[in-house]
Design a protein around this motif. Structure first.
Motif, PDB file in Angstrom:
ATOM      1  N   SER A   2     -10.485  16.100  -8.561  1.00  0.00           N
ATOM      2  CA  SER A   2     -11.622  15.383  -9.138  1.00  0.00           C
ATOM      3  C   SER A   2     -11.231  13.989  -9.604  1.00  0.00           C
ATOM      4  CB  SER A   2     -12.190  16.187 -10.315  1.00  0.00           C
ATOM      5  OG  SER A   2     -11.192  16.334 -11.327  1.00  0.00           O
ATOM      6  N   ASP A   3      -9.943  13.790  -9.833  1.00  0.00           N
ATOM      7  CA  ASP A   3      -9.497  12.478 -10.275  1.00  0.00           C
ATOM      8  C   ASP A   3      -9.272  11.514  -9.113  1.00  0.00           C
ATOM      9  OD1 ASP A   3      -9.543  13.271 -12.839  1.00  0.00           O
ATOM     10  OD2 ASP A   3      -7.417  13.774 -12.952  1.00  0.00           O
ATOM     11  N   TYR A   4      -9.404  11.997  -7.885  1.00  0.00           N
ATOM     12  CA  TYR A   4      -9.114  11.167  -6.721  1.00  0.00           C
ATOM     13  C   TYR A   4     -10.409  10.667  -6.103  1.00  0.00           C
ATOM     14  CZ  TYR A   4      -4.486  13.265  -7.008  1.00  0.00           C
ATOM     15  OH  TYR A   4      -3.252  13.681  -7.430  1.00  0.00           O
ATOM     16  N   LEU A   5     -10.375   9.442  -5.642  1.00  0.00           N
ATOM     17  CA  LEU A   5     -11.524   8.844  -4.985  1.00  0.00           C
ATOM     18  C   LEU A   5     -11.122   8.425  -3.594  1.00  0.00           C
ATOM     19  CD1 LEU A   5     -14.427   7.674  -5.171  1.00  0.00           C
ATOM     20  CD2 LEU A   5     -13.368   5.519  -5.851  1.00  0.00           C
ATOM     21  N   VAL A   6     -11.870   8.841  -2.583  1.00  0.00           N
ATOM     22  CA  VAL A   6     -11.556   8.485  -1.206  1.00  0.00           C
ATOM     23  C   VAL A   6     -12.094   7.095  -0.915  1.00  0.00           C
ATOM     24  CG1 VAL A   6     -11.916   9.059   1.203  1.00  0.00           C
ATOM     25  CG2 VAL A   6     -11.587  10.876  -0.456  1.00  0.00           C
ATOM     26  N   THR A 537       0.671  -8.734  -2.581  1.00  0.00           N
ATOM     27  CA  THR A 537       0.340  -9.341  -3.871  1.00  0.00           C
ATOM     28  C   THR A 537       1.366  -8.903  -4.917  1.00  0.00           C
ATOM     29  OG1 THR A 537      -1.077  -7.462  -4.386  1.00  0.00           O
ATOM     30  CG2 THR A 537      -2.114  -9.371  -3.334  1.00  0.00           C
ATOM     31  N   PRO A 538       1.435  -9.570  -6.070  1.00  0.00           N
ATOM     32  CA  PRO A 538       2.396  -9.138  -7.105  1.00  0.00           C
ATOM     33  C   PRO A 538       2.207  -7.691  -7.533  1.00  0.00           C
ATOM     34  CG  PRO A 538       1.568 -11.337  -7.605  1.00  0.00           C
ATOM     35  CD  PRO A 538       0.771 -10.840  -6.440  1.00  0.00           C
ATOM     36  N   TRP A 539       0.967  -7.183  -7.489  1.00  0.00           N
ATOM     37  CA  TRP A 539       0.724  -5.798  -7.899  1.00  0.00           C
ATOM     38  C   TRP A 539       0.785  -4.832  -6.718  1.00  0.00           C
ATOM     39  CZ3 TRP A 539      -2.757  -9.794  -7.914  1.00  0.00           C
ATOM     40  CH2 TRP A 539      -3.833  -9.714  -7.030  1.00  0.00           C
ATOM     41  N   ALA A 540       1.053  -5.351  -5.526  1.00  0.00           N
ATOM     42  CA  ALA A 540       1.287  -4.552  -4.318  1.00  0.00           C
ATOM     43  C   ALA A 540       0.057  -3.755  -3.880  1.00  0.00           C
ATOM     44  CB  ALA A 540       2.492  -3.626  -4.490  1.00  0.00           C
ATOM     45  N   PHE A 541      -0.293  -2.703  -4.612  1.00  0.00           N
ATOM     46  CA  PHE A 541      -1.396  -1.826  -4.219  1.00  0.00           C
ATOM     47  C   PHE A 541      -2.565  -1.994  -5.186  1.00  0.00           C
ATOM     48  CE2 PHE A 541       2.374   0.216  -2.499  1.00  0.00           C
ATOM     49  CZ  PHE A 541       1.970   0.526  -1.204  1.00  0.00           C
ATOM     50  N   HIS A 542      -3.738  -2.271  -4.609  1.00  0.00           N
ATOM     51  CA  HIS A 542      -4.951  -2.345  -5.421  1.00  0.00           C
ATOM     52  C   HIS A 542      -5.188  -1.014  -6.112  1.00  0.00           C
ATOM     53  CE1 HIS A 542      -9.562  -3.317  -5.496  1.00  0.00           C
ATOM     54  NE2 HIS A 542      -9.052  -3.168  -6.697  1.00  0.00           N
ATOM     55  N   HIS A 543      -5.131   0.067  -5.339  1.00  0.00           N
ATOM     56  CA  HIS A 543      -5.172   1.428  -5.870  1.00  0.00           C
ATOM     57  C   HIS A 543      -3.986   2.188  -5.293  1.00  0.00           C
ATOM     58  CE1 HIS A 543      -9.111   0.810  -7.601  1.00  0.00           C
ATOM     59  NE2 HIS A 543      -9.605   0.458  -6.430  1.00  0.00           N
ATOM     60  N   VAL A 544      -3.401   3.068  -6.080  1.00  0.00           N
ATOM     61  CA  VAL A 544      -2.251   3.851  -5.633  1.00  0.00           C
ATOM     62  C   VAL A 544      -2.689   4.786  -4.505  1.00  0.00           C
ATOM     63  CG1 VAL A 544      -0.525   5.553  -6.307  1.00  0.00           C
ATOM     64  CG2 VAL A 544      -1.181   3.721  -7.897  1.00  0.00           C
ATOM     65  N   ALA A 563      -5.670   6.950  -5.438  1.00  0.00           N
ATOM     66  CA  ALA A 563      -5.873   7.422  -6.799  1.00  0.00           C
ATOM     67  C   ALA A 563      -6.260   6.242  -7.662  1.00  0.00           C
ATOM     68  CB  ALA A 563      -4.604   8.079  -7.325  1.00  0.00           C
ATOM     69  N   ALA A 564      -7.371   6.340  -8.327  1.00  0.00           N
ATOM     70  CA  ALA A 564      -7.827   5.264  -9.206  1.00  0.00           C
ATOM     71  C   ALA A 564      -7.524   5.635 -10.645  1.00  0.00           C
ATOM     72  CB  ALA A 564      -9.323   5.044  -9.015  1.00  0.00           C
ATOM     73  N   GLY A 565      -7.610   4.653 -11.533  1.00  0.00           N
ATOM     74  CA  GLY A 565      -7.436   4.923 -12.944  1.00  0.00           C
ATOM     75  C   GLY A 565      -6.426   4.044 -13.628  1.00  0.00           C
ATOM     76  N   LEU A 566      -5.552   3.371 -12.876  1.00  0.00           N
ATOM     77  CA  LEU A 566      -4.623   2.455 -13.524  1.00  0.00           C
ATOM     78  C   LEU A 566      -5.388   1.256 -14.073  1.00  0.00           C
ATOM     79  CD1 LEU A 566      -1.549   2.413 -11.098  1.00  0.00           C
ATOM     80  CD2 LEU A 566      -1.820   3.662 -13.230  1.00  0.00           C
ATOM     81  N   ARG A 567      -5.019   0.826 -15.254  1.00  0.00           N
ATOM     82  CA  ARG A 567      -5.722  -0.281 -15.887  1.00  0.00           C
ATOM     83  C   ARG A 567      -5.431  -1.587 -15.172  1.00  0.00           C
ATOM     84  NH1 ARG A 567      -4.901   0.398 -22.318  1.00  0.00           N
ATOM     85  NH2 ARG A 567      -5.811  -1.686 -22.216  1.00  0.00           N
TER      86      ARG A 567
END
Length: 654
Positions: A2-6, A537-544, A563-567
């Motif tokens: 449920s925490d994962y978004l496709v 980019t410096p943050w590499a991945f927009h979403h993990v 996986a979304a949720g990182l600030r």
């Protein structure tokens, strides 16, 4: 789940993000933006920036050491040459070997690992970014110390392995050997830092779903090497920094038999590190070749479990070979037999990998790009080096060719075949990822063929010279010895190698400025590193990303789950479990800092100053204490927010 978004990051990058995505990217840009100019260069802790300067610095030392090699070949091109006297020649070959082994072969492999591993495992940075920066600055100071000393006629002159008693205080007065001992200290610190970075990043920061049986083969190779570094490098650091340096500077007698020491102890300590170091250098090359073969045959490498177990077995057995460098010393014959067996055994896992690559090429549809040519060249050249390695593993044969040019030929076939061929192939494969531009394939083919011909033209005649009795580390020879023609042929080959390196440098410089734009994934490769922009980019991945197989971009699903949720207002990365890569927590990453440089300067003052005065330890300790305090001083973070269990679901429409 449920925490994962496709979603599909590649689709977003190709078709363009929506307004919400643009707002999120803008927040990431503000959060991860680094200072520009000289201050930004000094304070950067981004693994990609650090790794690129690591690689460029290592290549700079490679070029300077290559100049030394060219000068040696010029000296030996004909009998009784007088370009250099014995003293300068001793410095030439010692600095050449020291730079190639300690400042290039291992560090350049670490540099590629520090760049690629976080991208391949799907995380935003290495585990300890400031420690990573400290490792680079220490490495830079050590290299500068070696070459500045050499150009000031104070370079080490006792060989890159500095055997005692030749390197002891009785036979090597002055500061030349002290320079060597402290340069080893700097490189070992940098090597251990890189190993810790890789181990923690791989074990705890893999993308969700990237269990141990899904790790890319290159990541496996650099992980095995990192564990080898942790166990091997302390031996030579202790031998050089403590024992040899103390024998020379404070009159201890670790290696002085007249005072109860043992000269052979040095060889045991050095080669316990020195022979695993050969495998530390070329095991990452095995990982490079696996990715090259896989990418340009469009087929997963045959026998993934065999490849992984072969690298692990190589790493273990590599620690049981060191005495085969000491067969000419008074070692018990029964002991020699065990090391002979181990020296022959270690050829088996590498041979298994070669057969797996051949099976992959045979079953696939290979594209013979410059990168693929270097992979094939590696198989040919390294196999020759491996066969001569089995020959010198035999005690009777080794006693005949020990310290002859046959050993020089074997060493260079292994090092150039196992390090430079895969390394050049890796540059052609990942240069588009690092710069966003393609290297010229036409110049790449010229580079390959010149390099392949030059290597064999230079080093194959050295086998014959060694069998004919030419000893290594001689600065000249008499015409009556009959070695002139083969030495001239080897020197011509060295000129061809130099020409190939010039072609490579021209290709890199011109392509970096005006090469063809690479796009997202120009090779159609399968790894997560190609799921980011080029350059990243410096943050590499927009979403993990979430991994569901060994080849995420080749899986049947048209979308790459994330996986979304990182600030986006703080530099965060995801923590996963070591075995199954299940999301565990998330941590903050530190921002730019100049304290790693300050700590490296403190280390430099300590070990360079100690060559001249013991008071340097006091000054260095005070400087290191100040740097450590600045490094660890609280920055106003809220500790209770540094670790947040689980992954938060991404808000609808965010």
């Amino acid at each position: 789940m449920s925490d994962y978004l496709v979603t599909s990051p590649l689709a977003d990058l190709t078709t363009g993000p929506g307004d919400a995505e643009l707002a999120e990217l803008d927040r990431l840009e503000r959060t991860w933006r680094a200072p520009t100019g000289l201050w930004g260069w000094i304070t950067s802790v981004d693994h990609k920036s650090i790794a690129k300067r690591y690689a460029l610095t290592a290549f700079a030392w490679f070029l300077l050491a290559g100049v030394n090699a060219a000068l040696m070949r010029l000296q030996l091109s004909r009998p009784e040459n007088q370009f250099f006297g014995p003293d300068r020649y001793n410095q030439l070959f010692t600095v050449h070997g020291t730079a190639m082994m300690f400042l290039f072969a291992v560090p350049v492999m670490s540099a590629f690992g520090l760049y690629l591993v976080p991208l391949m495992v799907g995380t935003r940075d290495v585990a300890f970014p400031r420690l990573n920066a400290f490792g680079y600055w220490t490495f830079l100071i050590g290299g500068l110390f070696l070459f500045i000393s050499f150009y000031l006629n104070t370079g080490p002159d006792t060989g890159w392995f500095a055997y005692v008693p030749l390197s002891g205080p009785e036979y090597a007065p002055g500061k030349r050997v002290d320079v060597w001992a402290q340069v080893v200290t700097f490189t070992e610190i940098a090597g251990l830092v890189g190993a810790v970075e890789v181990i923690v990043t791989v074990m705890k920061q893999r993308a969700p779903g990237m269990s141990l049986n899904r790790i890319p083969l290159y990541v496996w190779s650099i992980l095995v090497v990192s564990f080898m570094i942790v166990f091997a490098m302390p031996a030579v650091a202790m031998a050089s920094t403590l024992m040899l340096a103390m024998d020379r500077l404070v009159a201890t007698h670790f290696f002085n038999p007249a005072e109860g020491g043992d000269a052979l102890l040095w060889q045991h300590l050095f080669w316990f590190f020195g022979h695993p170091e050969v495998y530390i250098m070329f095991i990452p090359g095995l990982g490079f070749v696996s990715h090259i073969v896989e990418t340009f045959t469009r087929r997963p490498v045959f026998g993934y479990p065999v490849m992984v177990m072969s690298m692990i077995l190589t790493g273990f057995v590599a620690f049981g070979l060191w005495v085969h460098h000491m067969f000419a010393t008074p070692i018990p014959q029964l002991g020699r037999s065990f090391f002979t067996a181990a020296s022959v055994l270690i050829a088996i896992p590498t041979g298994a990998q070669i057969f797996c690559w051949i099976a992959t090429i045979w079953a696939g549809r290979p594209r013979y790009t410059a990168s693929m040519l270097f992979a094939i060249g590696f198989i040919v050249v390294f196999t020759i080096g491996g066969l001569t390695g089995v020959m010198v593993a035999s005690v009777p044969f080794d006693l005949q060719v020990h310290d002859s040019y046959f050993v020089v030929a074997h060493l260079h076939y292994v090092i150039l075949g196992g390090v430079l061929f895969p390394l050049f192939g890796a540059v052609y494969l990942w240069f588009p990822k690092m710069t966003g531009r393609m290297l010229s394939e036409r110049l790449g083919r010229w580079h390959f063929w010149l390099f392949f011909v030059g290597v064999n033209l230079t080093f194959f005649p050295m086998h014959l010279l060694g069998l004919d009795g030419m000893p290594r580390r001689v600065y000249t020879y008499l015409p009556e010895m009959g070695w002139g023609r083969l030495n001239l042929l080897a020197s011509v080959g060295a000129a061809v190698i130099a020409a190939s390196v010039v072609v490579f440098l021209v290709n890199v410089v011109t392509s970096a400025r005006r090469g063809v734009p690479a796009g997202l994934n120009p090779w159609g490769a399968s790894g997560l590193e190609w799921a980011t922009t080029s350059p990243p980019t410096p943050w590499a991945f927009h979403h993990v990303p979430i991994v569901e197989g060994r080849h995420p971009l080749w899986e049947d699903s048209p979308e790459l789950k994330v996986a979304a949720g990182l600030r986006t207002d703080r530099r965060e990365y995801l923590i996963t479990t070591a075995l199954d890569a299940i999301p565990d927590s998330r941590h903050d990453l530190p921002a730019e800092s100049w304290w790693p440089l300050a700590m490296a300067i403190a280390v430099g003052v300590t070990f360079i100053g100690a060559v001249f005065t013991p008071w340097a330890y006091v000054v260095g300790f005070v400087l290191a204490l100040a740097a450590f305090a600045g490094w660890g001083w609280p920055r106003g973070e809220h500790p209770e927010e540094l670790i947040t269990p689980g992954i938060l679901p991404r808000a609808e429409g965010a």
